[in-house]
Design an enzyme around this catalytic site. Structure first.
Site, PDB file in Angstrom:
ATOM      1  CB  SER A  23      -0.897   0.011   1.246  1.00 17.66           C
ATOM      2  OG  SER A  23      -1.495   1.280   1.437  1.00 17.66           O
TER       3      SER A  23
ATOM      4  CD  GLU B 180      -2.998   4.440   4.710  1.00 19.08           C
ATOM      5  OE1 GLU B 180      -2.581   4.364   5.879  1.00 19.08           O
ATOM      6  OE2 GLU B 180      -4.176   4.656   4.425  1.00 19.08           O
TER       7      GLU B 180
ATOM      8  CE1 TYR C 196      -4.161  -2.011   5.019  1.00 20.48           C
ATOM      9  CE2 TYR C 196      -3.038  -0.062   4.190  1.00 20.48           C
ATOM     10  CZ  TYR C 196      -3.683  -1.260   3.959  1.00 20.48           C
ATOM     11  OH  TYR C 196      -3.850  -1.706   2.671  1.00 20.48           O
TER      12      TYR C 196
END
Length: 342
Positions: free
Chosen positions: A128, A130, A152
């Site tokens: 991801s 992120e 996450y």
């Protein structure tokens, strides 16, 4: 017949990827948590009867390493696509331990199962954007420093690190996709893209007149999930494993998305959107994320078939048409430039 295994096969990306692989002549094996008879209705909603002939489902989970070994032993896949795991970064603040167990430990169990199985597997891991947290520059690429600011993101960095370790120390073919926002008509109702497209359809029908949103200034890098899954497959057809950013390379505000959705239905969002203050202590989504897909484009030959406006128009069209799930799950780009009936 070539065989592939997918974790998270009944999610957005898993569904599109499975149907794409079937169209390429694969036998596809999917890992599901529940026995097949309890998932059969969802399978029938998402796959044609012909496609189901090339699908095999295996009950198991990332928490159970024996089920992962069993999957690999029974499926004998040449390729494994690991898409399962917690996918909501905001929720990860509420359940950080579950997030780490699902993403990090689950990935490690799969990599170890593949290593123990001993076959020449090619593995794709879904990471991801992120992992970059608040990035030092924009757009980000594969070499941008990792500085996650959510549980996450932290869990994804750890999973990616295990992938790199296994690739370098054990010689496994493991490619990682650093994924930016990617939408489709299969998105659940709690996602912004689905919420907006449903509201536009309801307003167009006269069922409501307003859409309430908390922040129109937030920025995202949006693409179409149907484009991304082809990239996953291309990553495992390459001569060497690697890390690849999958993104559009364009940063857009939520207001751009909203305006485009209303415009697709012949409406002006300024007449229908109310901006309301945020409530509660929900953490904000990381800002400044925009990906540079040049490596994937150059090394894999990946390209996006769906332009931003076409994708958004198709999301709205799916709601206006009340498109059935089977049609929503079509991975092919034949519905591009969808026209919403005025």
């Amino acid at each position: 017949m070539k065989s592939a295994a997918i974790t998270g096969i009944l999610g957005q990306d898993g569904t599109y990827l499975a149907r794409w692989l079937v169209h390429q002549g694969y036998e596809v094996h999917g890992l599901i948590r529940l026995p097949l008879d309890r998932e059969q209705a969802r399978v029938q909603r998402r796959f044609t009867s012909e496609e189901q002939k090339q699908l095999r489902f295996h009950t198991g989970s990332l928490e159970d390493p024996f089920s992962l070994l069993r999957l690999l032993k029974e499926a004998k896949p040449a390729e494994v696509y690991h898409l399962a795991g917690v996918s909501d970064s905001r929720q990860s603040f509420i359940v950080p331990e579950q997030t780490v167990n699902s993403i990090t430990t689950g990935t490690l169990r799969l990599l170890e199962a593949a290593r123990a199985h001993g076959c020449d597997l090619r593995i794709f891991l879904a990471s991801s954007c992120e992992i970059f947290g608040v990035p030092p520059h924009s757009p980000q690429d594969e070499n941008t420093p990792r500085n996650p600011v959510t549980p996450y993101g932290i869990a994804k960095v750890a999973a990616d690190s295990f992938a790199r370790l296994h690739r370098e120390q054990h010689g496994q073919f493991i490619s990682t996709g650093i994924l930016y926002n990617h939408e489709s008509p299969l998105r659940p109702a709690n996602y912004l893209s689905r919420r907006v497209s449903q509201a536009v359809a309801a307003i167009k029908r006269g069922q409501t007149s307003k859409l309430e949103l908390a922040d129109l200034s937030a920025e995202r890098d949006w693409s179409d999930a149907r484009d991304f899954v082809r990239g996953y497959w291309q990553a495992l057809q390459a001569d060497r494993p690697g890390d690849y950013v999958f993104a559009s390379g364009a940063k857009r505000k939520v207001e751009d998305f909203v305006a485009c959705a209303f415009r697709a239905a012949g409406l002006d969002h300024r007449n229908h959107v109310n901006v309301t203050p945020r409530t509660g202590d929900a953490p904000q989504v990381t800002a400044g994320l925009c990906g540079n897909p040049r490596r994937a484009e150059k090394e894999l030959g990946w390209k996006r078939e769906w332009e931003f406006a076409d994708m958004v128009a198709d999301l709205v069209a799916a709601e206006m048409e009340e498109r059935p799930e089977l049609a929503r799950a079509n991975p092919l780009p034949e519905r591009r430039r969808a026209a919403v009936k005025k």
